[in-house]
Write an enzyme that holds these catalytic residues in place. Sequence first.
Site, PDB file in Angstrom:
ATOM      1  CE  LYS A 157      -8.534  -8.636  -5.230  1.00 58.50           C
ATOM      2  NZ  LYS A 157      -7.185  -8.848  -4.654  1.00 58.50           N
ATOM      3  N   GLY A 199      -1.486 -10.907  -3.181  1.00 59.37           N
ATOM      4  CA  GLY A 199      -0.929 -10.579  -1.874  1.00 59.37           C
ATOM      5  C   GLY A 199      -1.749 -11.186  -0.752  1.00 59.37           C
ATOM      6  CD  GLN A 205      -2.933  -8.289   1.771  1.00 60.55           C
ATOM      7  OE1 GLN A 205      -1.705  -8.316   1.774  1.00 60.55           O
ATOM      8  NE2 GLN A 205      -3.634  -8.144   0.668  1.00 60.55           N
ATOM      9  CG  ASP A 244      -7.700  -2.524  -2.091  1.00 66.26           C
ATOM     10  OD1 ASP A 244      -6.484  -2.265  -2.027  1.00 66.26           O
ATOM     11  OD2 ASP A 244      -8.184  -3.580  -1.659  1.00 66.26           O
TER      12      ASP A 244
END
Length: 432
Positions: free
Chosen positions: A23, A95, A169, A317
Site C-alpha cells: 500500500k 491517512g 507520513q 502496522d
Amino acid sequence: MVNEQIIDISGPLKGEIEVPGDKSMTHRAIMLASLAEGVSTIYKPLLGEDCRRTMDIFRLLGVEIKEDDEKLVVTSPGYQSFNTPHQVLYTGNSGTTTRLLAGLLSGLGIESVLSGDVSIGKRPMDRVLRPLKLMDANIEGIEDNYTPLIIKPSVIKGINYQMEVASAQVKSAILFASLFSKEPTIIKELDVSRNHTETMFKHFNIPIEAEGLSINTTPEAIRYIKPADFHVPGDISSAAFFIVAALITPGSDVTIHNVGINPTRSGIIDIVEKMGGNIQLFNQTTGAEPTASIRIQYTPMLQPITIEGELVPKAIDELPVIALLCTQAVGTSTIKDAEELKVKETNRIDTTADMLNLLGFELQPTNDGLIIYPSEFKTNATVDSLTDHRIGMMLAVASLLSSEPVKIKQFDAVNVSFPGFLPKLKLLENEG
C-alpha cells in the site's frame, strides 16, 4: 459498511499464496508517476480503497490513469500542467493520501482542499502542519489539527527539521514539499522509519541523500524527475496476517511469495524469529526494495517478547496481529514506545485490547502499548472492526483459535488494504 461477517474457518492452513501489492509503495508510485511528464507503468499495484483515493485525486489534477490487468498506466502532462481542482479532494479513509498530499500540494502551490471520511476527521494533522508551516506553506486545518485542510499558493523554503515522532507520513510530507524549495532541507529522524519515499525518489531520478538518521534533499529536486516503471512487491503488512495465522494454527504450513522485506518494514520477521517461530526466507532479491518468499509453519511454545525502541516503527502496522500472536506465547509479552498506534484508523492500543479481551484473551493497554498475557479464546462474543481494516483482519485470524464461527461487525473495512482477504484465507483452509 456491511453490518456483519461470519468467519468460519478452521485449520490446518496449507498452500502457497501472494498478497496484494504494498500500500505504501503504491501510493508513492502513483504520486511520483503523476508528477513526471510522460508515461509510467506500475505493475501489481494495490487497488484497495485507499490507493483509489490517491488515483482519483490525480485524475482531477489532469493525469490519465488506466487500469489494465494488474497494472496501472499513468500518462501525465507533468506537474507544471496540473489543473486547479474545482471540488474538494476526497481522501476517504487514507491517512497516507491526506498527509503526503498536504506536503505535495503545498509545494506545488495549488489552491485546494483535502478532506476525508469521519475517521480521517478525527486523526491529528498538527504533526504534519507544523513542519509545513515552518517551510512557509500556506495550509490551515480545523483547530490547526484536523481536516479539511485548506491549501493556498506559497513559496516553499527549505528547513532543518528534527522529527518529533518516528513517522514516515510526516517525513514524507516534508520531503514532497521540499521538492519545490530553492534551498535544501535536512531531516533528522528520532528512529528509522519506513524509507519508501527515499528509495522511490531515487527510482524516479530525484536526488536525495540518506545516511543513518539524517536525510538531505537537493534544491528544486523536482526538475530531475523522470517517468519510470515500477514493480510493487507484496505488502508485508498484509502478509503479516497469514504469518500469524500459520504460526498459531496446528498443522499449518504456508508460503507467501514476492513479499517486500525492506529492512525498515520487516519488524514482524525479526519479532517472529525472536519468539522462536518457524519462519524461513528464500528466493530473496536485492535492491532498493528487496523481496522474498516466506515459509511459515505452526509453532507451539512461542517465547514471550518485549517489543520496544527501533523495532516499533519497523512493525507499527502489524502490532495488532502481533499482539494476538503474543497471546499464544508461554509467558507475558510487552509492547512499548508505540504511542503512534493511538493515531491510526482507530486508537489501536485500545481497540486491539478491547476486541481481544471480548473474546477471552487477556491484554492490558498502557499509555504507550500493551501487556499481553498467555491466554486463550474463551467466548464467542460478537466483535467489531470499528471500521479499522487491520483490526478486522486481526479478528478473523483470532477466529482460527476458536472451534465456533465468529461474527465481526463492519468487516468490509478490510477492503481498504486487502480486497479478497477472506477468500484467500479460505483457499488455504481448503488446501489444508
